[in-house]
Design an enzyme around this catalytic site. Structure first.
Site, PDB file in Angstrom:
ATOM      1  N   ALA A 169       4.140  -7.289  -3.659  1.00  0.00           N
ATOM      2  CA  ALA A 169       3.766  -8.772  -3.303  1.00  0.00           C
ATOM      3  C   ALA A 169       4.093  -8.783  -1.629  1.00  0.00           C
ATOM      4  O   ALA A 169       3.201  -9.467  -1.195  1.00  0.00           O
ATOM      5  CB  ALA A 169       4.840  -9.414  -4.031  1.00  0.00           C
ATOM      6  N   TYR A 170       4.771  -8.132  -1.268  1.00  0.00           N
ATOM      7  CA  TYR A 170       5.178  -8.543   0.309  1.00  0.00           C
ATOM      8  C   TYR A 170       4.082  -7.535   1.078  1.00  0.00           C
ATOM      9  O   TYR A 170       3.520  -8.428   1.900  1.00  0.00           O
ATOM     10  CB  TYR A 170       6.392  -7.496   0.622  1.00  0.00           C
ATOM     11  CG  TYR A 170       6.583  -7.487   2.291  1.00  0.00           C
ATOM     12  CD1 TYR A 170       7.123  -8.497   2.929  1.00  0.00           C
ATOM     13  CD2 TYR A 170       6.492  -6.120   2.687  1.00  0.00           C
ATOM     14  CE1 TYR A 170       7.209  -8.401   4.308  1.00  0.00           C
ATOM     15  CE2 TYR A 170       6.583  -6.011   4.107  1.00  0.00           C
ATOM     16  CZ  TYR A 170       7.039  -7.101   4.994  1.00  0.00           C
ATOM     17  OH  TYR A 170       7.289  -6.805   6.333  1.00  0.00           O
ATOM     18  N   ALA A 171       3.410  -6.550   0.672  1.00  0.00           N
ATOM     19  CA  ALA A 171       2.442  -6.002   1.221  1.00  0.00           C
ATOM     20  C   ALA A 171       0.966  -6.782   1.078  1.00  0.00           C
ATOM     21  O   ALA A 171       0.224  -6.875   1.941  1.00  0.00           O
ATOM     22  CB  ALA A 171       2.283  -4.604   0.958  1.00  0.00           C
TER      23      ALA A 171
END
Length: 268
Positions: A172-174
């Site tokens: 999700a972050y990436a």
């Protein structure tokens, strides 16, 4: 020296009124703080934002002023886009009261958080939080601040090496950072007529308190990353701040719409 407007006489010195001004989000700690200090060393005044750590913001402002530059810290929660119009109004007030100016020159979208969770374990609440901070925040804060930016200015968005290589737990972050990288190219295209260059800096693993300080404090993780990095170590904040600052200098004026990874050569 946070939300209130300090008088010009309170600075450690009296920098020239015409010095360029950079706004750095999340500039009170970590990579943002390091970038703000590098920027100040290049003769640029700084408006930095912080979410909750007012004392750290004050300390960063004081250090910038010891370098002979002017600085102001303003509170901002980049996850709350409803407050961006009010924040832009506050920036306008600070520019007028502190610098007798109407516009600033450089924007560094740095503020962020890290959430480590496998794809199957990532909750919708975590996903929404990452969207609000890392993508929606960058999109709409930039939109609200552009009327206050000088033509010929610069925008630097901060991404991550994880948008190029994949490690479990950061889907999700990436993905949010990947969206920012695409947004960077579109901004460069649309802001070209104003002479504003837009680039993205993608740090590799850095020893900070980001994401709970795992890279810094987990010896096994630190050693693994170092073994997979061409320069043989994990990055330090000082490895990134100078890269960000360099993109604001006249010598980088022809660098535009580029993704610049500063990772020491991770996972080549």
């Amino acid at each position: 020296m946070t939300a209130s407007l300090p008088s010009p006489s309170s600075t450690a010195s009296s920098p020239e009124a015409g010095a360029p001004i950079a706004l750095v989000t999340g500039g009170s700690r970590g990579l943002g703080r390091n970038a703000a200090l590098h920027i100040a060393r290049q003769g640029i005044d700084v408006i930095l934002t912080y979410r909750s750590q007012a004392a750290e913001a004050e300390a960063t402002v004081a250090e910038i002023e010891r370098l002979g530059r002017r600085a102001v810290a303003l509170p901002l929660d980049v996850s709350q886009s409803a407050g961006f119009a009010a924040f832009a109004a506050q920036v306008r007030e600070v520019l007028s009261g502190r610098w007798q100016r109407e516009r600033f020159d450089f924007l560094v979208n740095n503020a962020g958080i890290g959430i480590h969770a496998g794809f199957m374990e990532t909750t919708e609440a975590q996903f929404d939080q990452l969207v609000d901070i890392h993508f929606k925040g960058v999109f709409f804060l930039t939109q609200k601040l552009l009327p206050l930016m000088n033509d010929g200015g610069r925008i630097v968005n901060v991404s991550t090496g994880l948008a190029r290589f994949a490690l479990p737990g950061f889907a999700a972050y990436a993905a949010m950072k990947g969206a920012v990288e695409v947004l960077t190219r579109y901004l460069a295209k649309e802001l070209g007529p104003r002479g504003i260059a837009v680039n993205v800096v993608a740090p590799g693993a850095i020893e900070t308190d980001f994401g709970g300080g795992a890279v810094r404090d987990n010896a096994q993780m630190n050693a693994f990353i170092a073994s997979q990095t061409a320069l043989g170590r994990v990055g330090q904040p000082d490895d990134i701040g100078g890269v960000i600052a360099s993109l604001l200098l006249p010598g980088s004026r022809w660098v535009n719409a580029q993704r610049i990874e500063a990772s020491g050569g991770m996972f080549l």
